[in-house]
Write a protein that holds these residues in place. Structure first.
Motif, short mmCIF file in Angstrom:
data_model
loop_
_atom_site.label_atom_id
_atom_site.label_comp_id
_atom_site.label_asym_id
_atom_site.label_seq_id
_atom_site.Cartn_x
_atom_site.Cartn_y
_atom_site.Cartn_z
N VAL A 1 0.83 -1.21 0.00
CA VAL A 1 0.00 0.00 0.00
C VAL A 1 0.87 1.26 0.00
CG1 VAL A 1 -1.62 1.39 1.34
CG2 VAL A 1 -2.05 -1.04 1.03
N GLY A 2 1.70 1.39 1.03
CA GLY A 2 2.45 2.63 1.21
C GLY A 2 3.40 2.93 0.07
N ASN A 3 4.29 2.00 -0.25
CA ASN A 3 5.28 2.27 -1.28
C ASN A 3 4.70 2.27 -2.68
OD1 ASN A 3 7.44 2.83 0.33
ND2 ASN A 3 8.30 0.79 0.28
N ARG A 4 3.64 1.52 -2.88
CA ARG A 4 2.99 1.56 -4.20
C ARG A 4 2.51 2.98 -4.49
NH1 ARG A 4 -1.97 -2.38 -6.28
NH2 ARG A 4 -2.87 -0.91 -7.78
N MET A 5 1.87 3.61 -3.52
CA MET A 5 1.42 4.99 -3.69
C MET A 5 2.59 5.96 -3.72
SD MET A 5 -1.92 4.79 -1.19
CE MET A 5 -2.38 6.51 -1.33
N LEU A 6 3.58 5.70 -2.85
CA LEU A 6 4.75 6.58 -2.80
C LEU A 6 5.50 6.60 -4.13
CD1 LEU A 6 6.65 8.38 -1.09
CD2 LEU A 6 7.93 6.29 -0.56
N HIS A 7 5.63 5.45 -4.74
CA HIS A 7 6.36 5.39 -6.01
C HIS A 7 5.63 6.14 -7.11
CE1 HIS A 7 8.72 1.57 -4.61
NE2 HIS A 7 9.05 2.67 -3.97
N LYS A 8 4.30 6.15 -7.05
CA LYS A 8 3.55 6.96 -8.03
C LYS A 8 3.81 8.44 -7.78
CE LYS A 8 1.52 3.50 -10.09
NZ LYS A 8 1.92 3.12 -11.47
N ARG A 9 3.80 8.83 -6.50
CA ARG A 9 4.09 10.23 -6.19
C ARG A 9 5.53 10.56 -6.55
NH1 ARG A 9 4.31 12.61 -0.09
NH2 ARG A 9 6.52 12.07 -0.32
N GLY A 10 6.45 9.63 -6.27
CA GLY A 10 7.85 9.87 -6.58
C GLY A 10 8.09 10.03 -8.07
N ALA A 11 7.42 9.19 -8.87
CA ALA A 11 7.58 9.29 -10.32
C ALA A 11 7.05 10.62 -10.82
CB ALA A 11 6.85 8.13 -11.00
N GLU A 12 5.97 11.09 -10.23
CA GLU A 12 5.39 12.36 -10.65
C GLU A 12 6.29 13.52 -10.20
OE1 GLU A 12 2.75 13.48 -13.29
OE2 GLU A 12 2.89 11.44 -12.52
N ALA A 13 6.85 13.40 -9.00
CA ALA A 13 7.79 14.43 -8.52
C ALA A 13 9.01 14.50 -9.44
CB ALA A 13 8.21 14.12 -7.09
N MET A 14 9.51 13.33 -9.85
CA MET A 14 10.64 13.29 -10.78
C MET A 14 10.27 13.94 -12.11
SD MET A 14 13.38 11.92 -9.52
CE MET A 14 14.21 11.57 -11.05
N ALA A 15 9.08 13.62 -12.60
CA ALA A 15 8.64 14.18 -13.88
C ALA A 15 8.53 15.70 -13.80
CB ALA A 15 7.30 13.56 -14.29
N LEU A 16 8.04 16.19 -12.66
CA LEU A 16 7.91 17.64 -12.49
C LEU A 16 9.27 18.33 -12.50
CD1 LEU A 16 5.13 17.46 -9.77
CD2 LEU A 16 4.92 18.81 -11.87
N VAL A 17 10.26 17.70 -11.87
CA VAL A 17 11.61 18.27 -11.90
C VAL A 17 12.19 18.17 -13.32
CG1 VAL A 17 13.98 18.01 -11.04
CG2 VAL A 17 12.05 17.85 -9.46
N ASN A 18 11.95 17.05 -13.96
CA ASN A 18 12.41 16.92 -15.35
C ASN A 18 11.86 18.03 -16.23
OD1 ASN A 18 13.67 14.57 -14.54
ND2 ASN A 18 12.17 13.20 -15.50
N GLU A 19 10.61 18.41 -15.95
CA GLU A 19 9.93 19.40 -16.80
C GLU A 19 10.28 20.84 -16.45
OE1 GLU A 19 5.71 18.47 -16.75
OE2 GLU A 19 6.20 16.33 -16.78
N GLY A 20 10.89 21.06 -15.26
CA GLY A 20 11.28 22.43 -14.96
C GLY A 20 11.23 22.85 -13.51
N ALA A 21 10.54 22.09 -12.65
CA ALA A 21 10.51 22.43 -11.22
C ALA A 21 11.86 22.08 -10.59
CB ALA A 21 9.40 21.67 -10.52
#
Length: 697
Positions: free
Chosen positions: A481-501
Motif C-alpha cells: 500500500v504505502g510504497n505503491r502509492m509513494l512510487h507513483k508520487r515519486g515518479a510524478e515528482a521526478m517528472a515535475l523536476v524533469n519538466e522544470g521544477a
C-alpha cells in the motif's frame, strides 16, 4: 437514579459512585447520573462531605467516543462541573487509573482531589483538534501556573500522580490499590477538620504570579515550530491566556467560543477520523478475534544494518530476546555498536536510565550462522532489496528453523508469495515491513501472502501491539500500500523536476501541506541507493523503467544523508537539507540529454500531480482488495510517511477536497500527460457517479 451513577452514605460521607465500563466515560447517562446523585447528596442532611469515586480500573477517562459527532444532550459537561463546584458541601474526587479530558475537568470542579500513586491526569483534547471545553483551560492554570498548564494543554500529555501533587493538581497521593478506601479516609479527614469548600475558580495566587509576563508570547513562538500547521494548540494558548486577562465567568465564555472554533475546523474532523481509524485498523476483515495466536518469546533478525538494528531494538524494548545474524563479524560488531550508541543517546536525553540501556543490550546477541535460529519463534529478514538474495535466505531458514517458526521479510516492494515459494512452509511466511528508523516509526505494514495462515496473520497483528506499533494488514502486490502509492508520487515528482521544477520547490509544496519532509528530502533520509536498487531490480525483471537523474547521483556516490550528499547536501551533524548547485547541474544535463525543454511549473500543479496521483492509486488499491478499507490506507500514510494526521490521511483528505474535483483533474492529466498512473480508477468514477465518498465504503 441512574444505574450507572449511584449514591449511598457511609457514616457521614455521601458516596457518589460511577460504574460505566470500561472506562467510565462521560456519556449522557453518566452526566445525568452525576447531577442526580449530587442533588441526593445535597439533600442528605447526614452527609457532611461528598466523595466522587469510580468503579473498575479507572476514574472518568474522558468523553464517550460513542457520542462523537452527535448533538450534545443536556446536561452538558460544563453545567455538571459548575454544579459540583457550586456545592455547599465539600466534594472530594478520588482518582485512580486515568482522569483525562472531561474526567480531569470534573475532578477540578470538585473541591479536593486525592489520587493513587499509579494514577495519571491530563487534558488530551488537543490530539483531537479541540481544547478543554468544560473549564479546563481556566481552572488548571489557577493550580499550576501558566507554563505548566500551557505545556499540558497544548501537548495533551499525561502527568503522573506525584507530579500532579507537586503541581497542586491533586491534594494528596496514596499508595496501594483501594481507591475507595483512600477516598473515604481523605473525606473523613476533611469532615473531621471542618475543611471548607475550596473552589478552584477562586484561586488567584498563580494568576497574579504570571500576570504581565511574556510567557504567552514566548510559548506561541515555540509552537510555530513544534505545532507548525496546526490550529487547536494556538487556540489552547488563547484560552489559557483568557484565564489571566478575564474574570472567571468571562474566561469560561471565551474558552467556549474558542472550543466552537476548533469544533468547526477541518482539522478537528481529520484528527477525529485518525483517532477512530487507528482503533479500527486492528480489526482485520475475515480474521476472527478467536483465531489462535502463537507465542513469540525469541526472535531472530537477519542483517545488522540500520534497518535490522532498528527492528531488533523494538523487541529488546518489549523484553523479547533477539539474535542478529550477519555475514561478517565486522558488520555484526558495527551494528551492535550502533544499537548501543542509539540507546546511550536516548539515556542522555533522560528518556531511559543507564540500567535500562544495559538491560536492553543484554537481550540482543549476535551470530554468524543461521544455526542459532533453530529455536526462535520468529525470524525477520532485513537485507537489501534483492529477490534472489531473499529467496536464497528463506530457503536456508526453511532448513534452519523449527516447525511453526514464522518467517518474515522486511521487503518494501517484493512479492511475499515469490519469497514464500522458496520454502516448504508458505503458510508460515508473512511480510513485516518496518519503516525507517524502525525503532522510532510507529507503522508496521503486515503483508499477507496468498497462503499465509490466519494464525500467522493474527500473531503478526498481536505482535505489532506488543512492540508498540500500529499494525495494518495489507495484500501482496508491488510496493503493497504505502510504497505503491509513494512510487507513483515519486515518479510524478521526478517528472515535475524533469519538466522544470526544482527539487526544493516540489518538497516545499509537500511540507506546506503538512508533511514533515518532501519527496526528495525523504529519499535522502532513506538513502538514494535504496531506490536505485529497486529500479535496477525492476530493470533486471524486464520492466521499462525510465532513466533518472537520481541514478546519476547514486552512481556518483551521493547516497543521501549518510554520505552528506544526495539530492541536497548536508553539514556534519545537521540533517537540514541544503540546495546544491551540483545537483542543479546534473538535472540540467539530464534535461538536455533527454531533449526536455524546461518550463515554469506552478505550486498548484505540483500539489495536484503529487497528491491526486496518490488518491487515484489508492482507489485502485481498494478495487483490488490490497487494502480492505480506505482507513487502512490513511493510517499507513499517517504513521509510515508523515501524512499530517489533522488532514486525516490521503483518502479522507480526498473526500474533503471532493472526489468529483479530483476525478475531473485526473481525467485532464490523463488526456494531457497519458500514462497508466493517470488512468482514472474505476472505483473513483463509480463513487463520483453515485455521489459517495471513500469513507462510505
Amino acid at each position: 437514579m441512574s444505574e450507572v451513577v449511584t449514591y449511598n452514605r457511609e457514616g457521614s460521607i455521601g458516596v457518589i459512585t460511577v460504574n460505566y465500563p470500561p472506562v467510565n466515560a462521560l456519556s449522557h447517562a453518566v452526566r445525568s447520573g452525576l447531577v442526580a446523585a449530587l442533588e441526593q447528596g445535597q439533600k442528605d442532611a447526614d452527609a457532611k462531605v461528598l466523595l466522587l469515586v469510580c468503579e473498575g480500573r479507572t476514574f472518568i477517562a474522558g468523553a464517550d467516543i460513542r457520542e462523537f459527532g452527535k448533538p450534545m444532550q443536556d446536561p452538558g459537561l460544563p453545567s455538571v462541573v459548575d454544579q459540583y463546584e457550586n456545592s455547599d458541601k465539600p466534594i472530594i474526587a478520588a482518582i485512580h487509573g486515568t482522569a483525562l479530558g472531561g474526567g480531569l475537568e470534573t475532578a477540578l470542579g470538585c473541591h479536593y482531589r486525592v489520587a493513587l500513586s499509579s494514577a495519571k491526569v491530563g487534558l488530551p483534547e488537543v490530539k483531537l483538534g479541540l481544547l478543554p471545553g468544560a473549564g479546563g483551560t481556566q481552572r488548571l492554570p489557577r493550580l499550576t501556573g501558566a507554563q505548566k498548564a500551557l505545556e499540558m494543554i497544548t501537548t495533551g500529555e499525561f502527568v503522573g500522580a506525584k507530579d500532579a501533587l507537586a503541581l497542586s493538581i491533586v491534594d494528596a497521593v496514596e499508595d496501594g490499590s483501594d481507591i475507595k478506601a483512600a477516598g473515604l479516609a481523605y473525606a473523613q479527614k476533611v469532615a473531621d477538620e471542618g475543611k471548607p469548600v475550596r473552589r478552584v475558580r477562586d484561586l488567584t495566587d498563580k494568576l497574579q504570579a504570571d500576570k504581565g509576563s511574556d510567557v504567552f508570547e514566548q510559548f506561541r513562538a515555540g509552537l510555530q515550530k513544534k505545532a507548525r500547521g496546526l490550529f487547536s494548540p494556538f487556540k489552547c494558548v488563547d484560552a489559557v491566556e483568557a484565564a489571566f486577562s478575564l474574570p472567571f465567568e468571562d474566561g469560561v465564555k471565551r474558552e467556549r467560543e474558542l472550543f466552537m472554533e476548533c469544533m468547526e475546523s477541518p482539522q478537528r474532523a481529520g484528527l477525529v477520523h485518525s483517532f477512530f481509524a487507528e482503533r479500527e485498523v486492528s480489526k482485520v476483515k475475515g480474521l476472527s478475534k478467536d483465531t489462535p495466536v502463537r507465542d513469540i518469546r525469541t526472535v531472530g533478525v537477519i542483517g545488522a544494518g540500520t534497518m535490522g538494528g532498528g527492528i531488533a531494538m523494538n523487541f529488546a524494548n518489549a523484553g523479547i530476546p533477539v539474535t542478529i545474524a550477519e555475514v561478517k563479524q565486522e558488520a555484526l560488531d558495527k551494528g551492535l555498536a550502533v544499537i548501543r550508541r542509539n540507546y546511550e543517546n536516548t539515556a542522555k536525553k533522560g528518556r531511559i536510565t543507564q540500567a535500562q540501556v544495559e538491560e536492553r543490550m543484554s537481550l540482543i546477541s549476535g551470530t554468524l550462522t543461521y544455526d542459532d535460529f533453530s529455536d526462535v519463534d520468529l525470524v525477520i529478514e532485513a537485507v537489501f532489496e534483492s529477490r534472489d538474495l531473499k529467496r536464497k535466505i528463506f530457503g536456508q531458514l526453511d532448513d534452519a528453523c523449527k516447525p511453526g517458526a514464522i518467517l518474515a521479510s522486511n521487503t518494501s516492494t517484493l512479492s511475499i508469495d515469490d519469497i514464500a515459494a522458496a520454502t516448504k512452509r508458505p503458510q508460515d511466511v508473512i511480510g513485516l515491513h518496518f519503516f525507517s528508523p524502525a525503532n522510532v516509526m510507529k507503522l508496521l505494514e503486515i503483508v499477507r501472502g496468498e497462503k499465509t495462515s490466519d494464525e500467522v496473520k493474527a500473531t503478526a497483528m498481536a505482535l505489532a501491539k506488543k512492540i508498540r506499533k500500529v499494525g495494518v494488514m495489507v495484500g501482496n502486490c508491488y510496493g503493497f500500500v504505502g510504497n505503491r502509492m509513494l512510487h507513483k508520487r515519486g515518479a510524478e515528482a521526478m517528472a515535475l523536476v524533469n519538466e522544470g521544477a526544482s527539487p526544493q520547490q516540489v518538497d516545499k509544496v509537500l511540507t506546506d501541506l503538512g508533511f514533515p519532509m518532501g519527496q526528495f528530502a525523504m529519499s535522502d533520509l532513506a538513502g538514494i541507493d535504496i531506490g536505485y536498487s529497486i529500479r535496477q531490480e525492476r530493470r533486471k525483471a524486464g520492466e521499462d523503467v525510465p532513466a533518472s537523474w537520481m541514478d546519476k547521483l547514486a552512481e556518483q556516490g551521493r547516497l543521501g544523508q549518510k554520505t552528506q550528499a544526495g539530492v541536497y547536501k548536508y553539514e556534519e551533524g545537521n540533517r537540514k537539507p541544503i540546495p546544491d548547485p551540483e545537483v542543479d547541474r546534473v538535472i540540467a544535463e539530464f534535461r538536455e540529454e533527454q531533449g526536455i525543454k524546461s518550463r515554469d511549473i506552478t505550486d498548484q500543479e505540483i500539489l495536484e500531480r503529487c497528491m491526486y496521483v496518490m488518491v487515484n492509486e489508492g482507489a485502485k488499491i481498494l478495487e483490488e482488495g490490497i487494502a480492505d478499507r480506505s482507513l487502512d490506507i490513511d493510517i499507513t500514510w499517517i504513521y509510515g510517511y508523515g501524512f499530517p494526521a489533522y488532514r486525516g490521511g490521503p483518502m479522507f483528505w480526498a473526500d474533503q477536497i471532493g472526489l468529483d474535483i479530483i476525478l475531473g483533474t485526473v481525467e485532464q492529466f490523463y488526456d494531457d500527460l497519458g500514462g497508466e498512473q493517470w488512468k482514472p480508477a474505476a472505483l473513483l468514477q463509480k463513487l463520483v457517479s453515485e455521489g459517495r465518498k471513500f469513507s462510505d465504503l
